[in-house]
Design a protein around this motif. Structure first.
Motif, PDB file in Angstrom:
ATOM      1  N   VAL A   1       0.836  -1.203   0.000  1.00  0.00           N
ATOM      2  CA  VAL A   1       0.000   0.000   0.000  1.00  0.00           C
ATOM      3  C   VAL A   1       0.868   1.250   0.000  1.00  0.00           C
ATOM      4  O   VAL A   1       0.590   2.220  -0.725  1.00  0.00           O
TER       5      VAL A   1
ATOM      6  N   VAL B   1       2.239   1.679  -3.530  1.00  0.00           N
ATOM      7  CA  VAL B   1       1.233   2.103  -4.505  1.00  0.00           C
ATOM      8  C   VAL B   1       0.877   3.575  -4.311  1.00  0.00           C
ATOM      9  O   VAL B   1       0.618   4.297  -5.286  1.00  0.00           O
ATOM     10  N   THR B   2       0.859   4.034  -3.079  1.00  0.00           N
ATOM     11  CA  THR B   2       0.460   5.411  -2.786  1.00  0.00           C
ATOM     12  C   THR B   2       1.650   6.343  -2.633  1.00  0.00           C
ATOM     13  O   THR B   2       1.515   7.424  -2.054  1.00  0.00           O
TER      14      THR B   2
ATOM     15  N   SER C   1       0.680   9.009  -5.642  1.00  0.00           N
ATOM     16  CA  SER C   1      -0.686   9.536  -5.652  1.00  0.00           C
ATOM     17  C   SER C   1      -1.610   8.566  -4.935  1.00  0.00           C
ATOM     18  O   SER C   1      -1.260   7.406  -4.707  1.00  0.00           O
TER      19      SER C   1
ATOM     20  N   PRO D   1      -4.772   6.076  -4.616  1.00  0.00           N
ATOM     21  CA  PRO D   1      -5.357   5.129  -5.571  1.00  0.00           C
ATOM     22  C   PRO D   1      -6.808   5.477  -5.893  1.00  0.00           C
ATOM     23  O   PRO D   1      -7.452   6.272  -5.210  1.00  0.00           O
ATOM     24  N   ALA D   2      -7.320   4.839  -6.949  1.00  0.00           N
ATOM     25  CA  ALA D   2      -8.705   5.041  -7.372  1.00  0.00           C
ATOM     26  C   ALA D   2      -9.657   4.382  -6.372  1.00  0.00           C
ATOM     27  O   ALA D   2      -9.261   3.488  -5.621  1.00  0.00           O
TER      28      ALA D   2
ATOM     29  N   VAL E   1      -9.738   0.558  -6.375  1.00  0.00           N
ATOM     30  CA  VAL E   1      -8.562  -0.049  -5.734  1.00  0.00           C
ATOM     31  C   VAL E   1      -8.714  -0.028  -4.224  1.00  0.00           C
ATOM     32  O   VAL E   1      -8.387  -1.007  -3.530  1.00  0.00           O
TER      33      VAL E   1
ATOM     34  N   SER F   1      -8.925  11.063   0.859  1.00  0.00           N
ATOM     35  CA  SER F   1      -9.437  11.318  -0.489  1.00  0.00           C
ATOM     36  C   SER F   1     -10.696  12.172  -0.438  1.00  0.00           C
ATOM     37  O   SER F   1     -10.900  13.053  -1.276  1.00  0.00           O
TER      38      SER F   1
END
Length: 219
Positions: A47, A50-51, A54, A56-57, A60, A82
């Motif tokens: 995690v 991946v972040t 940015s 995640p969507a 995700v 977010s």
């Protein structure tokens, strides 16, 4: 086994019920409190990777939420930052704390019942012992004669129920302590993961510039 149950008399049936429930709870907790279902080994590092650039969507984040209990905690933080980029650090910590409490409560499910069985089984065995002793004294006739059949049955009730109570209570107590230790371990892992994610996610928070004071008139 059937002959033993018959010899133990009717007080054995509550103990049998406790043993069935206790065994079901132990199997359920063994299946539920597995590391890969609670805190997968590399999930937090994945995690963070991946972040790194940015957030995640939403899809995700939804998959992360369904991954494990740790995923639920991390997903809650990602959704919070977010939804509100102006979220401050204290509010983000509160989000993690709230979802962590819910997660720990889920992990503790059925443990109180298992602990109750461990505590109640010896008392139920003692109750059976008392019933057996009553039957033993009841076998004594007023004339002094003794009914051997009733005497033997009373002794069987007293001894079998005591033994069954201990047989149920000892494993139940051991598993209760084992599961309690696992829950404490998982709670610590979730807390440490949240502590690591807070400064990481705060990088995406929008900093609000402080409002400058208006100079007094005439200066």
């Amino acid at each position: 086994m059937l002959s033993i149950i018959q010899a133990a008399g009717w007080p054995i049936w509550p103990l049998i019920l406790c043993s069935v429930i206790g065994l079901a709870l132990v199997v359920e907790r063994l299946m539920s409190l597995r590391d890969r279902r609670i805190v997968p080994a590399k999930l937090l590092d994945e995690v963070v990777a991946v972040t790194r650039q940015s957030l995640p969507a939403p899809d995700v984040i939804a998959k992360l939420h369904d991954n494990s209990v740790l995923g639920q905690v991390l997903a809650a933080g990602l959704r919070a930052i977010s939804a509100d980029p102006r979220l401050n650090e204290a509010a983000l910590r509160q989000v993690f704390e709230n979802v962590g409490r819910v997660a720990v409560h889920q992990l503790e499910r059925y443990l109180n019942t298992l602990g109750t069985i461990a505590a109640a089984a010896p008392l139920l065995g003692l109750f059976g012992t008392v019933v057996g002793m009553i039957e033993i004294f009841g076998s004594q006739a007023p004339t002094g004669a003794t009914n051997p059949t009733q005497l033997a049955h009373g002794i069987s009730v007293a001894l079998y129920n005591t033994a069954f109570g201990l047989i149920i209570a000892i494993p139940a107590l051991m598993f209760y302590r084992y599961f309690r230790g696992k829950v404490d371990y998982f709670a610590l892992e979730l807390e440490q993961a949240a502590e690591r994610m807070v400064p990481h996610l705060m990088r995406f928070a929008v900093r609000t510039a402080p409002t400058s004071a208006t100079p007094p008139a005439g200066t």
